[in-house]
Scaffold this active site. Structure first.
Site, PDB file in Angstrom:
ATOM      1  CB  SER A   2      -0.930  -0.003   1.226  1.00  0.00           C
ATOM      2  OG  SER A   2      -0.190  -0.249   2.404  1.00  0.00           O
ATOM      3  CG  ASP A  22       2.399  -6.683   1.188  1.00  0.00           C
ATOM      4  OD1 ASP A  22       2.043  -7.825   1.542  1.00  0.00           O
ATOM      5  OD2 ASP A  22       1.623  -5.703   1.174  1.00  0.00           O
ATOM      6  CD  GLU A  24      -7.650  -5.447   1.424  1.00  0.00           C
ATOM      7  OE1 GLU A  24      -6.504  -5.942   1.410  1.00  0.00           O
ATOM      8  OE2 GLU A  24      -7.901  -4.292   1.026  1.00  0.00           O
TER       9      GLU A  24
HETATM   10  O1  KIV Z   1      -0.443  -3.419   1.575  1.00  0.00           O
HETATM   11  C1  KIV Z   1      -1.088  -3.386   2.624  1.00  0.00           C
HETATM   12  O2  KIV Z   1      -1.079  -2.406   3.375  1.00  0.00           O
HETATM   13  C2  KIV Z   1      -1.876  -4.555   2.977  1.00  0.00           C
HETATM   14  C3  KIV Z   1      -2.873  -4.414   4.068  1.00  0.00           C
HETATM   15  C4  KIV Z   1      -4.008  -3.625   3.579  1.00  0.00           C
HETATM   16  C5  KIV Z   1      -3.295  -5.731   4.620  1.00  0.00           C
HETATM   17  O3  KIV Z   1      -1.740  -5.570   2.372  1.00  0.00           O
END
Ligand code: KIV
Length: 278
Positions: A50, A88, A186
């Protein structure tokens, strides 16, 4: 714990062991100062992709790169002493094959110091999750709305209503069977969330998935009111830091224009003050 005993960092088995216990507290963090703020209060600091939208003004997470995740991942790990970092895996870094996923996950862990990664996808990613976990890469899975797939999903919609519910449940079971230590749900309807949480032996962490999860995650800039481009229904604003910053910047600009900043207390004298007599 005494004031002198060292702080033991949280690791993936600690998170897995919290199934059904005190809810897990997760927030995103992208920088060292935010990680320092998150660390004393949270179990996990998620370096979410994100960051592409929140920090870099991208229209989606699709353009986020390995280099961006490594840069922000390192910054976050520097700011943590207890909470666990999860990084991520960006779009395009793991979908091609388990081998590609391993190469990039290992790079994310080695170059940031984070002990785990997160990737999006359920049944179709199970083989990859199993490949990674068997080789020392703890994986947090992410199902339901998977933002990297926005272009195939056709928007940021609720996933798992009606006929879709069985697929989301099957995705959750596949991630668990493959060895994921936890799973993000989500934008999943709350009844389904409750059924998934009851069915799995690993913690579920919800975002827009209701209260029946083993933990919750929010994007920190959303909950602090720093990211205001749009506001999903599931975001609760715990502060309005964007408004505070706007007022502070406006006051600074006015003072600079009025020459009332800097004042004498912010400036340096030409002559050093005489030494005090001893
Ligand atoms: O990228 C992110 O912030 C996420 C969250 C929304 C779980 O994957």
């Amino acid at each position: 714990m005494s004031a002198t005993s060292p702080v033991r960092p949280v690791l993936p088995p600690d998170i897995k062991a919290r199934k059904g216990g005190q809810p897990l507290v997760v927030l995103t963090a992208y920088t060292t100062p935010m990680a320092r703020l998150v660390d004393p209060h949270c179990d996990v600091a998620l370096v979410g992709d994100s960051l592409g939208m929140v920090l870099h003004g991208m229209p989606s997470t699709v353009g986020v790169t390995m280099e961006m995740m490594i840069l922000h991942g390192r910054a976050v790990v520097r700011g943590l002493s207890r909470a666990m970092a999860v990084i991520d895996m960006p779009f395009g870094s793991y979908e091609e094959s388990p081998q590609q996923a391993y190469r990039n996950a290992a790079r994310l862990m080695a170059e940031t110091g984070a002990p785990s990664v997160k990737l999006e996808g359920g049944q179709h990613m199970a083989e990859t999750i199993a490949f990674l976990t068997a080789r020392g890469v703890p994986v947090m899975a992410h199902i339901g709305l998977t933002p990297q797939a926005v272009n195939t999903l056709g928007g940021y919609k609720v996933v798992g209503r009606d006929a879709e519910a069985d697929k989301v449940m099957a995705d959750a079971r596949a991630c668990e069977a493959a060895g994921a230590f936890a799973i993000v749900l989500e934008k999943v309807p709350q009844g389904l969330t409750g059924r998934i949480t009851a069915a799995l032996s690993i913690p579920t962490i919800g975002i827009g998935a209701g209260v029946d999860c083993d933990g919750q995650v929010l994007v920190i800039d959303d909950m602090l009111g720093l990211f205001t481009d749009f506001r999903p229904k599931f975001v609760k604003r715990y502060a309005e830091l964007g408004k505070l910053a706007d007022a502070a910047i406006a006051e600074y600009a006015a003072e600079v224009r009025a020459r009332s900043f800097p004042g004498p207390e912010h400036a340096f004298a030409d002559v050093l003050p005489a030494k005090a007599k001893s």
